[in-house]
Design an enzyme around this catalytic site. Structure first.
Site, PDB file in Angstrom:
ATOM      1  N   ASN A 162      46.688 -14.797 -15.185  1.00  0.00           N
ATOM      2  CA  ASN A 162      45.797 -14.279 -16.221  1.00  0.00           C
ATOM      3  C   ASN A 162      46.282 -14.561 -17.639  1.00  0.00           C
ATOM      4  O   ASN A 162      45.506 -14.483 -18.579  1.00  0.00           O
ATOM      5  CB  ASN A 162      45.590 -12.772 -16.032  1.00  0.00           C
ATOM      6  N   SER A 210      37.620  -8.949  -8.800  1.00  0.00           N
ATOM      7  CA  SER A 210      37.214  -7.923  -9.746  1.00  0.00           C
ATOM      8  C   SER A 210      35.909  -8.342 -10.417  1.00  0.00           C
ATOM      9  O   SER A 210      35.787  -9.473 -10.896  1.00  0.00           O
ATOM     10  CB  SER A 210      38.308  -7.723 -10.798  1.00  0.00           C
ATOM     11  N   HIS A 212      34.429  -7.282 -13.272  1.00  0.00           N
ATOM     12  CA  HIS A 212      34.293  -7.414 -14.735  1.00  0.00           C
ATOM     13  C   HIS A 212      34.942  -8.677 -15.281  1.00  0.00           C
ATOM     14  O   HIS A 212      34.742  -9.020 -16.449  1.00  0.00           O
ATOM     15  CB  HIS A 212      34.806  -6.160 -15.455  1.00  0.00           C
ATOM     16  N   THR A 248      31.763   7.520  -1.986  1.00  0.00           N
ATOM     17  CA  THR A 248      30.397   7.032  -2.187  1.00  0.00           C
ATOM     18  C   THR A 248      30.439   5.805  -3.081  1.00  0.00           C
ATOM     19  O   THR A 248      31.100   5.804  -4.117  1.00  0.00           O
ATOM     20  CB  THR A 248      29.525   8.150  -2.790  1.00  0.00           C
ATOM     21  N   CYS A 336      53.385  -3.442 -25.961  1.00  0.00           N
ATOM     22  CA  CYS A 336      53.947  -2.727 -27.080  1.00  0.00           C
ATOM     23  C   CYS A 336      54.456  -1.386 -26.588  1.00  0.00           C
ATOM     24  O   CYS A 336      53.698  -0.465 -26.341  1.00  0.00           O
ATOM     25  CB  CYS A 336      52.887  -2.534 -28.165  1.00  0.00           C
TER      26      CYS A 336
HETATM   27  C1  LIG Z   1      42.230  -8.073 -14.654  1.00  0.00           C
HETATM   28  C2  LIG Z   1      43.137  -8.451 -13.547  1.00  0.00           C
HETATM   29  C3  LIG Z   1      43.463  -7.528 -12.540  1.00  0.00           C
HETATM   30  C4  LIG Z   1      42.991  -6.096 -12.572  1.00  0.00           C
HETATM   31  O1  LIG Z   1      41.641  -5.980 -12.273  1.00  0.00           O
HETATM   32  P1  LIG Z   1      40.871  -4.605 -12.676  1.00  0.00           P
HETATM   33  O2  LIG Z   1      39.518  -4.775 -12.055  1.00  0.00           O
HETATM   34  O3  LIG Z   1      40.832  -4.557 -14.158  1.00  0.00           O
HETATM   35  O4  LIG Z   1      41.641  -3.499 -12.062  1.00  0.00           O
HETATM   36  C5  LIG Z   1      44.289  -7.944 -11.525  1.00  0.00           C
HETATM   37  N1  LIG Z   1      44.764  -9.208 -11.488  1.00  0.00           N
HETATM   38  C6  LIG Z   1      44.458 -10.118 -12.421  1.00  0.00           C
HETATM   39  C7  LIG Z   1      45.004 -11.501 -12.301  1.00  0.00           C
HETATM   40  C8  LIG Z   1      43.636  -9.771 -13.488  1.00  0.00           C
HETATM   41  O5  LIG Z   1      43.361 -10.675 -14.437  1.00  0.00           O
END
Ligand SMILES: *Cc1c(COP(=O)(O)O)cnc(C)c1O
Length: 412
Positions: A162, A210, A212, A248, A336
């Site tokens: 990431n 994930s 989002h 749920t 930080c």
């Molecule tokens: C954002 C991210 C997560 C965490 O996912 P969430 O849905 O925010 O808990 C885990 N692994 C990687 C590589 C990510 O970029």
């Protein structure tokens, strides 16, 4: 878009280059949500018609995800996000197998969801091996072979990082794990666009997703669990998700994840091409307009859209905050902690010097970004870097408190 002054999110017209942190919900998904949320309010576990409406949304989404990943729908389990999926894979497999195996192998550059879980397991008496990475952030398959032994219950290596976008050789790493009878998990949260998974024919036992990060909603993810893999529940309660994950269902989130997967199946090539084009333009312009920079992991395979740049002699946190003042959203991988900045664990694991790591900022693109805003962002970055370099003293976070950065944009 955040330009409407009456909107609660109004701030200024921003150039959003932080898509590895989260993405904007796709308008076509957003357009369906009022109906999903307003009309399908039934409990998916109820047998009446209202329950069945909600149930259908969930099962349609599960099918879309399984089509994208080439697996069976019943191998997809919905969770609250990538963090829960990672925790479930690591923590539950450790405890289900602790009678006979006690070693977990992962890498030094994993997401905190994996690393924090690994350190918790260490406190509980498990043995954890953190594989090193090379200067480009790549885990060598040979180092995994050398670390593997009969005591290893699970190998967990992320598909794409990431902070840098660096992609690992998942087919080879997962094969190595299976050869000695260990299970294999991959955090694929950042790998979904770039990698065409064929889970039915892979050595991957578990894979985290994930919503989002894929232009869906926050608070929803999934864990793929290969049929036959024993993984106890992390969350207890009702019989949802085949009795393996109670609660749920978050079906607006689940709907958004399925929809996001359908968009990827429909538009994948165009999305990747656009992200690659923007990243390439960005990196070319940054390289030609700003001296003394390093594009991290430039020579290895990276997920499209992630660009991690070290600006030598600049404080990354100060750069990020100054860019924010001018409407460019980016991030540093540093944490930080009580006022002092800890450099990114990912860049440190790559052997990058501490001062260089502290001068690094991640810019991450999605197909929402445009060429025009990319060029504007480069201008702003160049001017800001020049300004910071010309200052006689290094601006500390303390001084930023003086100029009045709102509390809420500081990282905690
Ligand atoms: C954002 C991210 C997560 C965490 O996912 P969430 O849905 O925010 O808990 C885990 N692994 C990687 C590589 C990510 O970029």
């Amino acid at each position: 878009m955040g330009e409407d002054p009456s909107s609660p999110c109004h701030y200024m017209k921003t150039i959003y280059l932080d898509n590895a942190a989260t993405t904007r919900v796709k308008p076509e998904i957003l357009a369906e949500l009022p109906e999903v949320i307003g009309e399908c309010f039934g409990n998916p576990s109820s047998v009446h018609s209202e329950g069945r409406k909600a149930r259908k949304i969930i099962e349609d989404s599960r099918r879309s995800i399984s089509e994208l990943l080439c697996c069976k729908p019943q191998e997809i389990y919905f969770t609250s996000g990538g963090s829960e999926s990672d925790t479930w894979a690591l923590y539950a497999s450790a405890h289900s197998l602790k009678q006979n195996k006690h070693t977990l192998i992962t890498s030094q550059t994993e997401h905190k969801a994996v690393l924090s879980c690994a350190s918790r397991l260490e406190k509980e008496g498990f043995n954890v091996i953190y594989l090193p990475v090379d200067n480009n952030g790549v885990v060598s398959v040979e180092s995994l072979y050398n670390a593997l032994n009969e005591d290893v219950f699970l190998v967990s290596i992320m598909s794409a990082n990431n902070e840098t976008g660096v992609m690992q050789d998942i087919p080879a790493l997962s094969k190595a794990a299976h050869e000695i009878g260990a299970m294999f998990h991959t955090d694929a949260v950042q790998g979904i666009y770039d990698i065409k998974y064929n889970l039915a024919e892979s050595d991957i036992d578990m894979l985290s997703l994930s919503a989002h990060k894929l232009h869906g909603l926050k608070g929803c993810g999934a864990l793929y669990i290969k049929q036959g893999v024993i993984l106890p529940s992390l969350i207890y309660g009702g019989a949802q998700e085949q009795g393996r994950r109670a609660g749920t269902e978050n079906f607006p989130g689940i709907f958004s994840l399925g929809y996001a997967c359908r968009i990827i199946m429909r538009d994948r090539d165009a999305i990747i091409a656009k992200k690659q084009k923007l990243t390439q333009l960005f990196e070319e312009e940054i390289s030609s307009q700003i001296k003394d920079i390093t594009i991290n992991s430039a020579s290895v395979r990276r997920a499209a859209g992630i660009s991690n740049i070290s600006f030598h002699g600049v404080d990354g946190e100060a750069l990020m905050l100054n860019l924010d003042l001018r409407g460019v959203c980016a991030s540093t991988g540093s944490a930080c902690l009580s006022g002092s900045v800890d450099p990114s664990h990912v860049l440190m694991a790559m052997g990058i010097e501490k001062t260089t790591a502290i001068g690094s900022v991640r810019f991450s693109f999605s197909d929402d970004n445009t060429q025009e805003e990319t060029l504007i962002a480069v201008d702003i970055i160049r001017d800001t870097v020049n300004k910071l370099r010309n200052m006689h003293h290094r601006q500390t976070l303390e001084e930023f408190r003086h100029v009045g950065i709102p509390e809420n944009i500081r990282r905690s």
